[in-house]
Enzyme design. Structure first.
Site, PDB file in Angstrom:
ATOM      1  N   HIS A 240       0.810  -1.221   0.000  1.00 61.24           N
ATOM      2  CA  HIS A 240       0.000   0.000   0.000  1.00 61.24           C
ATOM      3  C   HIS A 240       0.845   1.273   0.000  1.00 61.24           C
ATOM      4  CE1 HIS A 240      -3.366  -2.675   0.796  1.00 61.24           C
ATOM      5  NE2 HIS A 240      -4.129  -1.662   0.440  1.00 61.24           N
TER       6      HIS A 240
ATOM      7  N   GLU B 281      -4.042 -15.289  24.782  1.00 63.20           N
ATOM      8  CA  GLU B 281      -3.868 -16.718  25.053  1.00 63.20           C
ATOM      9  C   GLU B 281      -2.394 -17.121  25.035  1.00 63.20           C
ATOM     10  OE1 GLU B 281      -6.529 -15.500  25.044  1.00 63.20           O
ATOM     11  OE2 GLU B 281      -8.184 -16.553  24.108  1.00 63.20           O
TER      12      GLU B 281
HETATM   13  C1  LIG Z   1      -5.831  -6.285  24.852  1.00 63.67           C
HETATM   14  C2  LIG Z   1      -5.492  -7.423  25.779  1.00 63.67           C
HETATM   15  C3  LIG Z   1      -6.497  -8.261  26.228  1.00 63.67           C
HETATM   16  C4  LIG Z   1      -6.209  -9.274  27.142  1.00 63.67           C
HETATM   17  N1  LIG Z   1      -7.232 -10.042  27.637  1.00 63.67           N
HETATM   18  C5  LIG Z   1      -6.981 -10.900  28.650  1.00 63.67           C
HETATM   19  C6  LIG Z   1      -8.045 -11.593  29.307  1.00 63.67           C
HETATM   20  O1  LIG Z   1      -9.223 -11.469  28.933  1.00 63.67           O
HETATM   21  N2  LIG Z   1      -7.760 -12.380  30.366  1.00 63.67           N
HETATM   22  C7  LIG Z   1      -6.482 -12.547  30.822  1.00 63.67           C
HETATM   23  O2  LIG Z   1      -6.292 -13.271  31.786  1.00 63.67           O
HETATM   24  N3  LIG Z   1      -5.439 -11.915  30.198  1.00 63.67           N
HETATM   25  C8  LIG Z   1      -5.657 -11.095  29.156  1.00 63.67           C
HETATM   26  N4  LIG Z   1      -4.635 -10.437  28.541  1.00 63.67           N
HETATM   27  C9  LIG Z   1      -3.295 -10.638  29.028  1.00 63.67           C
HETATM   28  C10 LIG Z   1      -2.418 -11.426  28.053  1.00 63.67           C
HETATM   29  O3  LIG Z   1      -2.829 -12.779  28.035  1.00 63.67           O
HETATM   30  C11 LIG Z   1      -0.999 -11.241  28.541  1.00 63.67           C
HETATM   31  O4  LIG Z   1      -0.672  -9.881  28.331  1.00 63.67           O
HETATM   32  C12 LIG Z   1       0.000 -12.126  27.838  1.00 63.67           C
HETATM   33  O5  LIG Z   1      -0.269 -13.485  28.089  1.00 63.67           O
HETATM   34  C13 LIG Z   1       1.412 -11.814  28.313  1.00 63.67           C
HETATM   35  O6  LIG Z   1       1.478 -11.810  29.714  1.00 63.67           O
HETATM   36  P1  LIG Z   1       2.031 -10.534  30.477  1.00 63.67           P
HETATM   37  O7  LIG Z   1       1.365  -9.318  29.923  1.00 63.67           O
HETATM   38  O8  LIG Z   1       1.899 -10.776  31.934  1.00 63.67           O
HETATM   39  O9  LIG Z   1       3.528 -10.443  30.008  1.00 63.67           O
HETATM   40  P2  LIG Z   1       4.803 -10.983  30.782  1.00 63.67           P
HETATM   41  O10 LIG Z   1       4.505 -12.276  31.439  1.00 63.67           O
HETATM   42  O11 LIG Z   1       5.345  -9.874  31.592  1.00 63.67           O
HETATM   43  O12 LIG Z   1       5.765 -11.265  29.555  1.00 63.67           O
HETATM   44  C14 LIG Z   1       6.650 -10.306  28.985  1.00 63.67           C
HETATM   45  C15 LIG Z   1       7.599 -11.066  28.085  1.00 63.67           C
HETATM   46  O13 LIG Z   1       8.385 -11.986  28.872  1.00 63.67           O
HETATM   47  C16 LIG Z   1       8.185 -13.313  28.391  1.00 63.67           C
HETATM   48  N5  LIG Z   1       8.136 -14.221  29.562  1.00 63.67           N
HETATM   49  C17 LIG Z   1       7.435 -14.043  30.713  1.00 63.67           C
HETATM   50  N6  LIG Z   1       7.633 -15.095  31.533  1.00 63.67           N
HETATM   51  C18 LIG Z   1       8.462 -15.947  30.884  1.00 63.67           C
HETATM   52  C19 LIG Z   1       9.024 -17.215  31.193  1.00 63.67           C
HETATM   53  N7  LIG Z   1       8.776 -17.825  32.348  1.00 63.67           N
HETATM   54  N8  LIG Z   1       9.842 -17.790  30.297  1.00 63.67           N
HETATM   55  C20 LIG Z   1      10.115 -17.184  29.104  1.00 63.67           C
HETATM   56  N9  LIG Z   1       9.605 -15.985  28.756  1.00 63.67           N
HETATM   57  C21 LIG Z   1       8.783 -15.377  29.627  1.00 63.67           C
HETATM   58  C22 LIG Z   1       6.862 -13.290  27.654  1.00 63.67           C
HETATM   59  O14 LIG Z   1       6.779 -14.309  26.676  1.00 63.67           O
HETATM   60  C23 LIG Z   1       6.883 -11.895  27.034  1.00 63.67           C
HETATM   61  O15 LIG Z   1       7.614 -11.925  25.844  1.00 63.67           O
HETATM   62  C24 LIG Z   1      -4.879  -9.466  27.579  1.00 63.67           C
HETATM   63  C25 LIG Z   1      -3.858  -8.654  27.063  1.00 63.67           C
HETATM   64  C26 LIG Z   1      -4.153  -7.640  26.186  1.00 63.67           C
HETATM   65  C27 LIG Z   1      -3.047  -6.755  25.683  1.00 63.67           C
END
Ligand SMILES: Cc1cc2nc3c(=O)[nH]c(=O)nc-3n(C[C@H](O)[C@H](O)[C@H](O)COP(=O)(O)OP(=O)(O)OC[C@H]3O[C@@H](n4cnc5c(N)ncnc54)[C@H](O)[C@@H]3O)c2cc1C
Length: 393
Positions: free
Chosen positions: A338, A363
Site C-alpha cells: 500500500h 492466550e
Molecule cells: C488487549 C489485551 C487483552 C487481554 N485479555 C486478557 C483476558 O481477557 N484475560 C487474561 O487473563 N489476560 C488477558 N490479557 C493478558 C495477556 O494474556 C498477557 O498480556 C499475555 O499473556 C502476556 O502476559 P504478560 O502481559 O503478563 O507479560 P509478561 O509475562 O510480563 O511477559 C513479557 C515477556 O516476557 C516473556 N516471559 C514471561 N515469563 C516468561 C518465562 N517464564 N519464560 C520465558 N519468557 C517469559 C513473555 O513471553 C513476554 O515476551 C490481555 C492482554 C491484552 C493486551
C-alpha cells in the site's frame, strides 16, 4: 469431568446462520469502524443488539442450553470473518464465545444451567481472569482463595481482562495453597470486587481490558469449578481451543489484508503500469497467499481433531504461533504494497496492522507456545505419527 461433544448444526441450518452473520458483519458492523476508531469506544447500544439478534453470543453454547452448538470446524470461519472488521468487535465475540465454551467444558451441571442459557442470548457474558500485574501465569499467581466457613475468600488483582465492562461473570484463577491453583466463577456484583478501566490499547480498540481488584471477596463453595487444585488443568483446557480461535482470527485478518492488497496492486499505477505487474509486488502477494493457505490447513486439521474428541495441546499452540507469525508477515507485506497511504488512517490496512498485533498476546505469547509445544513433544505426545489418538475425555 467430561462434557458431551458438540456435534455441530446440520449443514443447511449452519449455512443460513453463517450467511446472516456475514451479512450483518459487513452491512451493520463494518460501517461503524471509523466511529469506533475515532471515539475509541464500541457503541454497545448499537452493537450488542445486533450481536444478540444474529445469535453471535450463542455460537458455541450447546443447543440444550439455547445456543447454536456449532462444532469448532463451523465456528472458525465465523470468528475469522469478525477478524476482518474493526478488532474491538472481534474481541467481544471471541471472549464471550471462548469462555462460554470453556464453562461448558469445565463447569458442573449446575454452573452450566445457571449461566449458559443467559450466555446464549447475551444476557450473561463470561470473561477470563488470569493475568496479574505482579506475577506471571499458571502456578505463578498472587491471587489467593482461602477457605472460610462453607466458601472461600478471594484476594488479589487481575488486569488486562477483556470484556471487564460487560461481563456478568468472571472465571477467576487463584491459589488455594502455595502450590495449587483453583478456578472460581465470580459474578461481577460480588461484594468486594471492584473493576476499573486500563488505558486504551494499540489496536482492537473500543472495548475494555480492565483491572479487577478482589478485596476479600466471599464466594460460596458452589463457585469452585471442578475440584480444588484443578485450576491449571482447567486453564490449559480452556486456553487450548481458544488458541485455535486466535489463530482463526489471524487468518481472517490476513485474508482481508490480502484482499485489499490485491485490489491495490491492480489499481495503483506507477511508471505507467499497475504495481501488480512488478515482480517485487507479485512476490509479496504470493508469500501472503502461501501463509494464508498454510494457516487454513493447520486450522482445519486442529478443528477436525478437536471435533473428533481429541486433545490438541501441541497443535493448538502451533496454530497460535504460526498464526501470529503469518499475520505479522502478511500485514507487513500489505503495508509495503500500500505504500505511504497504507500508513494513514484513511485506509483499513493501518487498522488491520494494529489489530493483528493483539494476536501476539492473547492466550499467551510466543514463548508460552514454544514452551507448551516442546513440553508436549518431550513428554511423548503422539505427534510424530501425524494423527495422534490422545482422547479428550
Ligand atoms: C488487549 C489485551 C487483552 C487481554 N485479555 C486478557 C483476558 O481477557 N484475560 C487474561 O487473563 N489476560 C488477558 N490479557 C493478558 C495477556 O494474556 C498477557 O498480556 C499475555 O499473556 C502476556 O502476559 P504478560 O502481559 O503478563 O507479560 P509478561 O509475562 O510480563 O511477559 C513479557 C515477556 O516476557 C516473556 N516471559 C514471561 N515469563 C516468561 C518465562 N517464564 N519464560 C520465558 N519468557 C517469559 C513473555 O513471553 C513476554 O515476551 C490481555 C492482554 C491484552 C493486551
Amino acid at each position: 469431568m467430561t462434557a458431551t461433544l458438540a456435534t455441530g448444526l446440520p449443514e443447511s441450518e449452519y449455512q443460513a446462520l453463517r450467511d446472516s452473520i456475514f451479512d450483518a458483519i459487513w452491512s451493520e458492523l463494518d460501517p461503524l469502524e471509523t466511529r469506533i476508531e475515532d471515539e475509541e469506544r464500541v457503541p454497545y447500544d448499537i452493537v450488542l443488539p445486533v450481536l444478540e439478534r444474529i445469535g453471535a453470543f450463542g455460537l458455541l453454547v450447546p443447543r440444550e442450553y439455547g445456543g447454536s452448538g456449532l462444532s469448532i470446524t463451523q465456528y472458525l470461519p465465523i470468528i475469522a470473518e469478525f477478524a476482518k472488521v474493526q478488532g474491538g468487535l472481534r474481541t467481544i465475540v471471541h471472549v464471550h464465545n471462548s469462555f462460554a465454551h470453556a464453562l461448558f467444558e469445565i463447569g458442573n451441571d449446575q454452573q452450566r444451567m445457571d449461566i449458559l442459557p443467559g450466555a446464549a442470548t447475551g444476557k450473561n457474558s463470561l470473561a477470563f481472569a488470569l493475568t496479574e500485574p505482579g506475577h506471571g501465569t499458571g502456578s505463578d499467581l498472587g491471587s489467593m482463595a482461602v477457605r472460610d466457613g462453607g466458601g472461600y475468600v478471594l484476594s488479589g488483582e487481575k488486569w488486562l481482562i477483556t470484556n471487564s465492562d460487560i461481563a456478568s461473570h468472571f472465571i477467576v484463577f487463584a491459589k488455594t495453597t502455595e502450590t495449587e491453583v483453583s478456578a472460581f466463577i465470580v459474578p461481577r456484583d460480588a461484594a468486594g470486587l471492584s473493576i476499573a478501566p486500563l488505558p486504551e490499547t494499540m489496536g482492537c480498540k473500543g472495548t475494555e481490558h480492565g483491572r479487577l481488584t478482589f478485596d476479600s471477596v466471599r464466594v460460596p463453595a458452589e463457585a469452585l469449578v471442578g475440584a480444588e487444585g484443578q485450576g491449571n488443568e482447567h486453564l490449559e483446557r480452556a486456553l487450548e481451543i481458544s488458541r485455535v480461535f486466535i489463530a482463526a482470527s489471524s487468518l481472517g485478518t490476513s485474508e482481508r489484508a490480502l484482499e485489499l492488497s490485491i485490489a491495490h496492486a491492480k489499481d495503483r499505477v506507477t511508471f505507467g503500469k499497475p504495481i501488480g505487474a512488478r515482480q517485487g509486488i507479485q512476490r509479496y502477494l504470493a508469500e501472503m497467499a502461501t501463509d494464508i493457505y498454510a494457516l487454513r490447513g493447520i486450522l482445519a486439521d486442529a478443528a477436525q481433531k478437536w471435533d473428533a474428541g481429541q486433545r490438541i495441546p501441541a497443535e493448538a499452540s502451533m496454530c497460535k504461533l504460526f498464526g501470529l507469525e503469518a499475520v505479522g508477515r502478511v500485514t507487513d507485506r500489505a503495508l509495503l504494497i500500500h505504500g505511504g497511504i497504507g500508513y494513514t488512517r484513511t485506509h483499513p490496512i493501518e487498522r488491520l496492522y494494529r489489530d493483528a498485533r493483539l494476536n501476539w498476546l492473547e492466550e499467551g505469547t510466543p514463548t508460552i507456545q514454544y514452551h507448551v509445544t516442546a513440553g508436549q513433544l518431550l513428554n511423548d505426545y503422539a505427534f510424530a505419527d501425524a494423527f495422534g489418538t490422545a482422547s479428550r475425555n
